[in-house]
Design an enzyme around this catalytic site. Structure first.
Site, PDB file in Angstrom:
ATOM      1  N   TRP A 196       0.836  -1.213   0.000  1.00 15.15           N
ATOM      2  CA  TRP A 196       0.000   0.000   0.000  1.00 15.15           C
ATOM      3  C   TRP A 196       0.862   1.250   0.000  1.00 15.15           C
ATOM      4  CZ3 TRP A 196      -2.092   2.599   4.937  1.00 15.15           C
ATOM      5  CH2 TRP A 196      -1.201   2.457   6.003  1.00 15.15           C
ATOM      6  N   ASP A 197       2.148   1.060   0.260  1.00 20.45           N
ATOM      7  CA  ASP A 197       3.106   2.166   0.216  1.00 20.45           C
ATOM      8  C   ASP A 197       2.921   2.974  -1.073  1.00 20.45           C
ATOM      9  OD1 ASP A 197       3.908   0.023   1.877  1.00 20.45           O
ATOM     10  OD2 ASP A 197       5.984   0.712   1.918  1.00 20.45           O
ATOM     11  N   GLU A 238       0.586  -2.983  12.307  1.00 21.11           N
ATOM     12  CA  GLU A 238       0.842  -4.429  12.168  1.00 21.11           C
ATOM     13  C   GLU A 238       1.215  -5.104  13.484  1.00 21.11           C
ATOM     14  OE1 GLU A 238       3.464  -4.991   8.827  1.00 21.11           O
ATOM     15  OE2 GLU A 238       1.866  -4.460   7.413  1.00 21.11           O
ATOM     16  N   LYS A 298       2.614  -0.020  16.083  1.00 17.82           N
ATOM     17  CA  LYS A 298       3.838   0.005  15.288  1.00 17.82           C
ATOM     18  C   LYS A 298       3.930   1.317  14.497  1.00 17.82           C
ATOM     19  CE  LYS A 298       6.018  -2.533  11.472  1.00 17.82           C
ATOM     20  NZ  LYS A 298       5.861  -3.631  10.510  1.00 17.82           N
ATOM     21  N   GLN A 299       2.766   1.793  14.010  1.00 14.84           N
ATOM     22  CA  GLN A 299       2.770   2.902  13.051  1.00 14.84           C
ATOM     23  C   GLN A 299       1.410   3.582  13.052  1.00 14.84           C
ATOM     24  OE1 GLN A 299       2.814  -0.694  10.307  1.00 14.84           O
ATOM     25  NE2 GLN A 299       2.493   0.977   8.859  1.00 14.84           N
TER      26      GLN A 299
HETATM   27  C1  BGC Z   1       4.807  -1.787   7.433  1.00 18.73           C
HETATM   28  C2  BGC Z   1       3.790  -1.793   6.322  1.00 18.73           C
HETATM   29  C3  BGC Z   1       4.496  -1.494   5.013  1.00 18.73           C
HETATM   30  C4  BGC Z   1       5.655  -2.446   4.793  1.00 18.73           C
HETATM   31  C5  BGC Z   1       6.461  -2.106   3.556  1.00 18.73           C
HETATM   32  C6  BGC Z   1       5.919  -2.763   7.111  1.00 18.73           C
HETATM   33  O1  BGC Z   1       6.885  -2.720   8.113  1.00 18.73           O
HETATM   34  O2  BGC Z   1       4.203  -2.133   8.652  1.00 18.73           O
HETATM   35  O3  BGC Z   1       2.781  -0.839   6.550  1.00 18.73           O
HETATM   36  O4  BGC Z   1       3.594  -1.565   3.963  1.00 18.73           O
HETATM   37  O5  BGC Z   1       6.518  -2.399   5.891  1.00 18.73           O
HETATM   38  O6  BGC Z   1       7.012  -0.843   3.658  1.00 18.73           O
END
Ligand code: BGC
Length: 783
Positions: free
Chosen positions: A352-353, A495, A608-609
């Protein structure tokens, strides 16, 4: 070596070689053009070095039980030198005057030093390397070696090294090697499973004839061994020009043959012609053409920042450099890897980046590039249909990780070690992280709002939107007890929380997809007749729109509770609070897992984010500003920013909420994800999304750029220590230049139709006749 002027704000110099941290250097100074990218390893070899060369679209599965990845291709960057029998290496003998210089403006890396061998022979070595932005198949190096202390016998061993692996996995056949005309080294190989033919050509030329030149053909290696007798004061120079071609190259592909060709002979033929023409240009000729291509890029892409800390400007340019080399612009069969093509990390897969973190940059600066990224999703629909079917859903269920068009889901199943169980942690994102199917729909909405590209909607956009909505219509679950649709058992953006119910981000973006698809269906007959005809053959569109509306209308969309908090998911606000200060202050990521097992971390209130914060970002007018701010502050306090996606997005919101210091701090963190001091942050490649975040933080945060409902708006949120921020952008086919100063914003019309917008809520328009709008407004007024 040709003298050049060095521009402030564009170069990075290193005056010492750090053998312990070569991997990060290789990633962040990687060179490329999105077709071929090369990690910036030193010419000579070191323990711990990870050379890497990646060509777009060449995905391959090394073994049946591994996931597909971009293979690490045969290397042409290694050049081994021997001085009077002593192997040149900075960890042998002594060296002085070391200088490594990375020029962001041209993408060139230059290195020089004086080396004295263990036997006492001193030589000066200078080298430059580039991957051409003008001739996308070309990797070139030039070397100058001068004997300083007396005559030396110099041996140069250089050519094509196919002894490359992806962390031990071998993707290529030991190809066919041939020396052409006594000069050109040629290797023809192919990927083991996807059977993509790959041709590598390499030619050396010297300022003096070698005393001896011997081709050395070995298993997975084909090099030339040259001998020279160097006299002091007479430097020897060498150009090494190489080119890569693959059967997946755009020139071999067509709508009917998306995968290109399997015929090695044709790929070789094209490579044969290419090497002859490019090597005749020599390094300087190639460099000049590439430099000019970079100059054309910067003429429109540069974002100027005047700040108390010059690193703010350099960091932005570093991000813009990577935003240019991570994409083969206009190639509709490729996504952008989460680490671009700068390392093996994330295997070249797209997440999704692309839509949430990178697409805003491309759509607002180079719409054609953005369009190709969405066409990639369109061309990947077969894999998304397959995933939906396998899981018992309808429509398109996009893979969490995507590679080649019809690969479908490519997320690996296991990851790092769990300190409690001692086992490898299962990776559930490919199974449970469903929001990507709405993120792609949001990308379509964004692209259309920003560009007004109706033809895209007619050919691709409507279908993408309808198929994403069909997935959500089948995915939502009717709960008779609550009499609403819910979405249970997912992973949201955060995540660290698995198997959650009603992740607010997921539910809202799913509802957005359903509603938007229904609106599109209503508008289709008049606005997008081709799409209407196509889709009407498949579905009763009227019924479909009604179904989408019914699902969206009945969806549980968590709102603010009495305390003002919107639950990130059904479970989150009941989790145990823990002291996170230790983990929040750590420079590295994932430090919480030194104390907690995976399951344990799932059970505490830690993110995490950005998760709910991402909802505030993608739907900025969902909640009242004070509710949004309250949630922002609450969730930020529980976030470890353990994903590179996190800081920059927080920066945008902090700017909107008038949290000026925090906004700037987040911007600087986003820059430092890769460009900062942490010596191992980027070993496996840079973080593409973070580069997009750096731009978004400045444009969408500090300049308040928004495109809600297709209306362009700005707001002045310039950090107090910045004097000026200026950038160019595209809007509905017109070009604008935006300048933000502490007490004013100026929008200039550069080309195209008139554009209307607001600045801090005040209406303006610019056109050919009235090319400039200036709004006197300070960052303080805007909050
Ligand atoms: C993140 C995801 C991201 C992926 C690739 C993961 O560590 O939690 O949101 O899409 O890295 O960058």
């Amino acid at each position: 070596m040709k003298e050049r002027t060095w521009l402030p704000g564009w170069t990075v110099e290193r005056r010492a070689f750090d053998p312990a941290h070569t991997a990060k250097t290789e990633s962040i100074y990687a060179q490329g053009n999105g077709y071929i990218n090369v990690r910036c390893a030193e010419d000579e070899r070191y323990v711990g070095q990870t050379r890497g060369t990646f060509a777009t679209l060449t995905f391959n599965k090394a073994l049946p039980d591994e996931v597909t990845e971009l293979p690490n291709l045969p290397d042409v960057t290694a050049i081994d030198l021997t001085v009077n029998g002593e192997r040149f290496s900075l960890d042998r003998g002594t060296y002085r005057d070391y200088l490594s210089r990375f020029d962001i403006r041209t993408g060139e890396v230059e290195r020089s030093c004086v080396w004295t061998s263990p036997a006492g022979d001193a030589v000066r070595i200078r080298s430059r390397r580039m991957v051409s932005l003008a001739q996308k198949h070309v990797v070139a190096a030039t070397l100058e070696i001068e004997a300083l202390s007396g005559p030396v016998r110099l041996m140069v061993e250089s050519g094509i090294d196919a002894r490359m692996t992806n962390s031990g996995s071998q993707h290529l056949h030991d190809g066919e090697k041939r020396l052409i005309d006594g000069r050109i080294l040629r290797m023809a190989t192919r990927t083991s499973e996807s059977r993509v033919p790959i041709a590598i050509h390499c030619e050396h030329s010297f300022s003096a004839d070698p005393a001896r030149a011997l081709p050395v053909m070995q298993r997975r290696r084909f090099v030339m061994r040259y001998a020279f007798d160097l006299e002091p004061g007479v430097p020897l120079s060498m150009d090494k020009i190489s080119c890569y071609h693959t059967g997946r190259d755009r020139s071999f592909a067509s709508a009917e043959r998306l995968g290109g060709i399997k015929d090695s002979a044709r790929v070789l033929q094209v490579g044969d012609a290419c090497i002859t023409s490019v090597s005749s240009m020599g390094y300087e000729g190639l460099f000049e053409a590439s430099r000019a291509a970079w100059e054309r890029y910067w003429a429109h892409a540069d974002v100027e920042i005047e700040s108390d800390d010059p690193f703010d400007q350099l960091g932005m340019r570093f991000a813009l450099y990577h935003l240019n080399i991570m994409i083969d612009r206009g190639e509709p069969r490729a996504g952008i890897g989460a680490k671009g093509m700068t390392g093996e990390g994330y295997k070249g897969h797209s997440f999704w980046d692309t839509e949430i973190f990178l697409l805003p940059y491309y759509a607002l600066t180079d719409p054609a590039a953005a369009r190709a990224l969405l066409v990639y999703r369109y061309l990947s629909l077969p894999g998304a249909y397959a995933k939906a079917q396998e899981n018992g859903y309808e429509g398109a269920m996009f893979p969490w990780e995507s590679a080649w068009l019809d690969d479908g889901e490519t997320t690996p199943l296991f990851g790092a070690a769990d300190i409690v169980t001692g086992e490898s942690i299962p990776i559930l994102t490919g199974v449970l992280e469903h929001h990507i199917t709405a993120d792609i729909a949001w990308g379509v909405y964004l692209y259309h709002a920003v560009t007004g590209d109706e033809e895209f909607m007619d050919r691709y956009g409507c279908e993408l939107m309808v198929e994403c909505a069909r997935f959500w219509a089948s995915r939502v679950e009717w709960k008779p007890e609550t009499r609403r649709y819910e979405i249970t058992n997912v992973i949201g953006p955060d995540e660290y929380k698995e198997h959650v119910d009603n992740n607010a981000f997921t539910n809202y973006v799913a509802a957005f997809t359903l509603t938007h698809a229904a609106d599109i269906i209503d508008a289709m007959p008049k606005r997008w007749p081709d799409a209407c005809e196509q889709l009407s053959r498949r579905y009763n569109l009227h019924e479909l729109a009604a179904k989408f509306r019914e699902r969206a209308g009945g969806m549980y969309l968590p709102g603010p509770r009495e305390d003002g908090l919107v639950p990130q998911n059904d479970q989150y606000l009941d989790l145990a609070e823990v002291d996170l200060s230790k983990y929040r202050s750590e420079a590295g990521v994932s430090s919480i897992f030194e104390d907690y097992g995976w399951e344990e971390a799932n059970k505490v209130m830690v993110s995490k984010q950005a998760d709910l914060v991402m909802l505030l970002r993608v739907m900025p007018d969902l909640f009242e500003p004070e509710v949004a701010k309250r949630n922002f502050v609450f969730y930020e306090g529980r976030c470890l920013h353990d994903s590179s996606l996190s800081h920059g997005q927080h920066g945008i919101l902090a700017a909107w909420f008038g949290l000026e210091d925090m906004a700037l701090d987040m911007y600087r963190h986003a820059v430092r994800v890769d460009f900062g001091e942490n010596p191992t942050s980027s070993d496996e490649g840079i973080h593409s999304a973070s580069m997009g975040n750096v731009w978004q933080c400045a444009a969408c945060g500090f300049a308040g750029l928004m495109w809600e409902h297709g209306e362009l708006s700005f707001a002045n949120h310039l950090p107090g220590t910045w004097k000026r921020l200026a950038f160019e952008m595209s809007w509905q086919g017109s070009r604008l230049r935006v300048t933000v100063e502490p007490d004013a914003m100026t929008v200039e019309h550069l080309s195209g139709a008139p554009v209307s917008f607001t600045i801090d809520g005040r209406a303006f328009s610019v056109s050919h006749e009235e090319p400039q709008a200036r709004c006197v407004c300070g960052a303080g007024d805007a909050a």
